[in-house]
Structures are given as C-alpha cells and as structure tokens.
Motif scaffolding. Sequence first.
Motif, PDB file in Angstrom:
ATOM      1  N   GLY A   1       0.806  -1.217   0.000  1.00  0.00           N
ATOM      2  CA  GLY A   1       0.000   0.000   0.000  1.00  0.00           C
ATOM      3  C   GLY A   1       0.837   1.264   0.000  1.00  0.00           C
ATOM      4  O   GLY A   1       1.923   1.318   0.602  1.00  0.00           O
ATOM      5  N   ASP A   2       0.356   2.296  -0.676  1.00  0.00           N
ATOM      6  CA  ASP A   2       1.015   3.603  -0.633  1.00  0.00           C
ATOM      7  C   ASP A   2       0.743   4.285   0.701  1.00  0.00           C
ATOM      8  O   ASP A   2      -0.299   4.045   1.342  1.00  0.00           O
TER       9      ASP A   2
ATOM     10  N   TYR B   1       3.068  -9.862   3.329  1.00  0.00           N
ATOM     11  CA  TYR B   1       3.866 -10.899   3.982  1.00  0.00           C
ATOM     12  C   TYR B   1       3.650 -12.240   3.294  1.00  0.00           C
ATOM     13  O   TYR B   1       2.617 -12.475   2.651  1.00  0.00           O
ATOM     14  N   ALA B   2       4.616 -13.128   3.471  1.00  0.00           N
ATOM     15  CA  ALA B   2       4.480 -14.521   3.056  1.00  0.00           C
ATOM     16  C   ALA B   2       4.778 -15.392   4.264  1.00  0.00           C
ATOM     17  O   ALA B   2       5.728 -15.127   5.011  1.00  0.00           O
ATOM     18  N   VAL B   3       3.966 -16.417   4.484  1.00  0.00           N
ATOM     19  CA  VAL B   3       4.147 -17.319   5.610  1.00  0.00           C
ATOM     20  C   VAL B   3       4.200 -18.752   5.100  1.00  0.00           C
ATOM     21  O   VAL B   3       3.460 -19.127   4.181  1.00  0.00           O
TER      22      VAL B   3
ATOM     23  N   GLU C   1      -2.863  -6.916  -3.595  1.00  0.00           N
ATOM     24  CA  GLU C   1      -2.615  -5.523  -3.239  1.00  0.00           C
ATOM     25  C   GLU C   1      -2.991  -5.281  -1.782  1.00  0.00           C
ATOM     26  O   GLU C   1      -4.090  -5.634  -1.359  1.00  0.00           O
ATOM     27  N   ALA C   2      -2.066  -4.669  -1.048  1.00  0.00           N
ATOM     28  CA  ALA C   2      -2.359  -4.265   0.328  1.00  0.00           C
ATOM     29  C   ALA C   2      -3.062  -2.911   0.317  1.00  0.00           C
ATOM     30  O   ALA C   2      -2.997  -2.159  -0.663  1.00  0.00           O
TER      31      ALA C   2
ATOM     32  N   ALA D   1      -2.980   3.292   9.513  1.00  0.00           N
ATOM     33  CA  ALA D   1      -2.144   2.457   8.641  1.00  0.00           C
ATOM     34  C   ALA D   1      -3.024   1.517   7.822  1.00  0.00           C
ATOM     35  O   ALA D   1      -4.088   1.082   8.275  1.00  0.00           O
ATOM     36  N   GLY D   2      -2.581   1.244   6.598  1.00  0.00           N
ATOM     37  CA  GLY D   2      -3.319   0.317   5.755  1.00  0.00           C
ATOM     38  C   GLY D   2      -3.217  -1.115   6.265  1.00  0.00           C
ATOM     39  O   GLY D   2      -2.239  -1.483   6.930  1.00  0.00           O
ATOM     40  N   SER D   3      -4.209  -1.921   5.956  1.00  0.00           N
ATOM     41  CA  SER D   3      -4.219  -3.320   6.405  1.00  0.00           C
ATOM     42  C   SER D   3      -3.176  -4.131   5.631  1.00  0.00           C
ATOM     43  O   SER D   3      -3.037  -4.002   4.411  1.00  0.00           O
ATOM     44  N   ASP D   4      -2.437  -4.957   6.353  1.00  0.00           N
ATOM     45  CA  ASP D   4      -1.462  -5.851   5.732  1.00  0.00           C
ATOM     46  C   ASP D   4      -2.178  -7.063   5.145  1.00  0.00           C
ATOM     47  O   ASP D   4      -3.297  -7.403   5.546  1.00  0.00           O
ATOM     48  N   ILE D   5      -1.530  -7.741   4.199  1.00  0.00           N
ATOM     49  CA  ILE D   5      -2.051  -9.013   3.696  1.00  0.00           C
ATOM     50  C   ILE D   5      -0.956 -10.071   3.842  1.00  0.00           C
ATOM     51  O   ILE D   5       0.239  -9.771   3.738  1.00  0.00           O
ATOM     52  N   THR D   6      -1.364 -11.291   4.101  1.00  0.00           N
ATOM     53  CA  THR D   6      -0.439 -12.403   4.296  1.00  0.00           C
ATOM     54  C   THR D   6      -0.772 -13.504   3.295  1.00  0.00           C
ATOM     55  O   THR D   6      -1.912 -13.966   3.230  1.00  0.00           O
ATOM     56  N   LEU D   7       0.222 -13.918   2.530  1.00  0.00           N
ATOM     57  CA  LEU D   7       0.053 -14.977   1.531  1.00  0.00           C
ATOM     58  C   LEU D   7       0.591 -16.279   2.112  1.00  0.00           C
ATOM     59  O   LEU D   7       1.762 -16.353   2.512  1.00  0.00           O
TER      60      LEU D   7
END
Length: 358
Positions: free
Chosen positions: A14-15, A46-48, A66-67, A82-88
């Motif tokens: 995210g910007d 993120y990647a988990v 896209e975050a 803050a923008g929400s994070d995403i986890t792959l």
Amino acid sequence: MKFVDEALIDVAAGDGGNGCVSFRHEKYKEFGGPNGGDGGRGGHVYAVADPNLNTLVDFRYTRRFEAQRGEHGMGSDMFGAAGSDITLKMPVGTLICDAETGEVLYELLTPGEVITIAKGGDGGFGNLRFKSAINRAPRQKTPGWPGEKKSLRLELKVLADVGLLGLPNAGKSTLITAISNARPKIADYPFTTLHPNLGVVRVGPEQSFVVADIPGLIEGASEGAGLGHQFLRHLQRTRLLLHVVDLAPFDDSDPVAQAKAIVAELKKYDQSLHDKPRWLVLNKLDMIPVEEREARVKDFVKRYKYKGPVFQISALTREGCELLVKSVYEQVRIQQKAEQGPAPEEIDPRFKDLPDQA
C-alpha cells in the motif's frame, strides 16, 4: 487437488497516506497554530510458510495481491490510520524469485516462517511537523511514499529426506505405497505418475522420514522427451536418492543401459544432484524365478560397475522393504546429525554462573 509447483504473481504494498495542511480554528483562538496530521503507513505484503499446504494452486488463478493504502492525515492533530497488511500462505519449500532477473529473493524452509516480500510506503508529513519558532504557520506538507511493487515467480521444491529416481514403470509408486502412507495412482503402463507424491515412512516410535516419488525420467529428457526435467527440482533438497531399477522390463530391454541413461540425464540437469548419495534398489524380484535371482543381480551390478549399497526388493510383495527402510532411516539420521553439528556441552546448572578458573 491439482498439483501446481510454479506460479507468477504480482504483489503491491500500500502507498502511504498524504500529510494534511490544517490550522486550529476555535472561538477566541485567533492564532491556533497548525494541526495537520501525518498520513498513515501503507500495508505490507507478507508470506508465511504453511505446513498444511503442498501446492501453489491458490496462485494459479489469483495473480495480483494488493495491500491497502494508508489513510490521509486530517486536521485536529489526527494522523491517518495504517493500511491493512495481507499475508500470503505458501507451502514449506517455496522459492520466491524475481520474475525478470530470476534472482532468488526469499526461501521458505521453516514451518511458520514469516517474511516481508513488499514493504508499504511511509506516510507523508502534515504541517504540524514543520512548526518551529520561526515558522509558526507552516503550509508545507509531503505526499505519502509509494509502496513496493514486485513481479514474482514462485517455485516449489518439496522438502523430503529421500527421493525415488527411475524410469516410468520401475515400481516407484508401488514402493512408496508399500513403505509409507502415500496412495498414488498405480497402473501397468508408463507415465502413471504425473506429479510428485510425498509419503511419511514410520520406522518406529518417533522414528520417521519423508520420501518423495517424482514422475519417471527417460533418456532424452534434457531435450524434452517424456516429461523432461520438469520435476527433478523436487529432488534437490533430499539427503539420499534411491535409484529404482526394474530387473524384469516388460519390453525385454537391457536394465543396465536404462540405468546408465537415467544417471546421464541426472548429470545433465544438475551436477550437485548427480553427486548426492545414491543407492541402487533392484525391484520386481517377484517377476524373476528364485533360482535365477542371484545370478541376475550379480550380472547387473558387474555390468553397471556399481560399488555402493544394493538392495533387492519386490515392492509388490514387500520382500526386502523392511531392510531397505531401516537402512535408509539410519543414513538419514547420520546426515541430519552431521548437518546439525556437534551438540553443545551441557553444564551443570549449579556451576553455570561460576567464573572461569583458567
């Protein structure tokens, strides 16, 4: 579930939110001063490493991730959220490479491991940040920083202790069925196996190892014959290779020539894979009369010029499989200890804090 071991994806963090220019406006507060807040940080990607996954099929159809961008700053000293994070979630053993250069960026080898593959942009400054004794009414602000954007190639290399190597119809799938909990498709024609299969072999209480069965390799694979070298990457992380050879080919071909051709293809693909410890497993003894077995095995080993461990088995009747499994486990355990290095010396807790007298 469809087995997918390669995928191309685009990720965009995210910007950051923009800063705000604002001044305090209240009754009887003629010069309230600046109160524009900063923008919020953009969301990270993120990647988990998820041990419950064994394929990249989730990334075959959804390719862009896209975050959320950060919120803009606001008046009354309010900073943007803050923008929400995403986890792959990805299988253990996934390589994350740059799609353009092919450079390996990250490698997920530990279950639960979390890495940041795209960082969100920082938020911009509001005019509250620029207030000073000589600049009491600043009108400056800064925009948010853009988030990272990457094109990535995901490549899965399965994590297994032992890999099965051999021609199609050599009995690899039957062997992994006989010694483990894997249940691949088995038939009496070549190319039955179309994707790797993993099985856990239990030797005893708290004693086990993982074995991988890949589609059979044939001569000319480096030129694309059969399935080519497509799945050989899954053997690169194994500690031991078992070269399964059919001693009674249905087409009466020479098993020695076939075995040499497989080793040659292995060397063409990767020298380090060719140099891994490789044991010879002579399969389908049940197809040979008992009185001819010893002579057939000796003739094969002599013409093949092999000096390593040789195991004679019948995967169908499970003859010789128990000895093979125990020997493989001992070899895997020795290699695991060598990789871990010597265990640290234990110190009696009563003397742990005493100064060294040397």
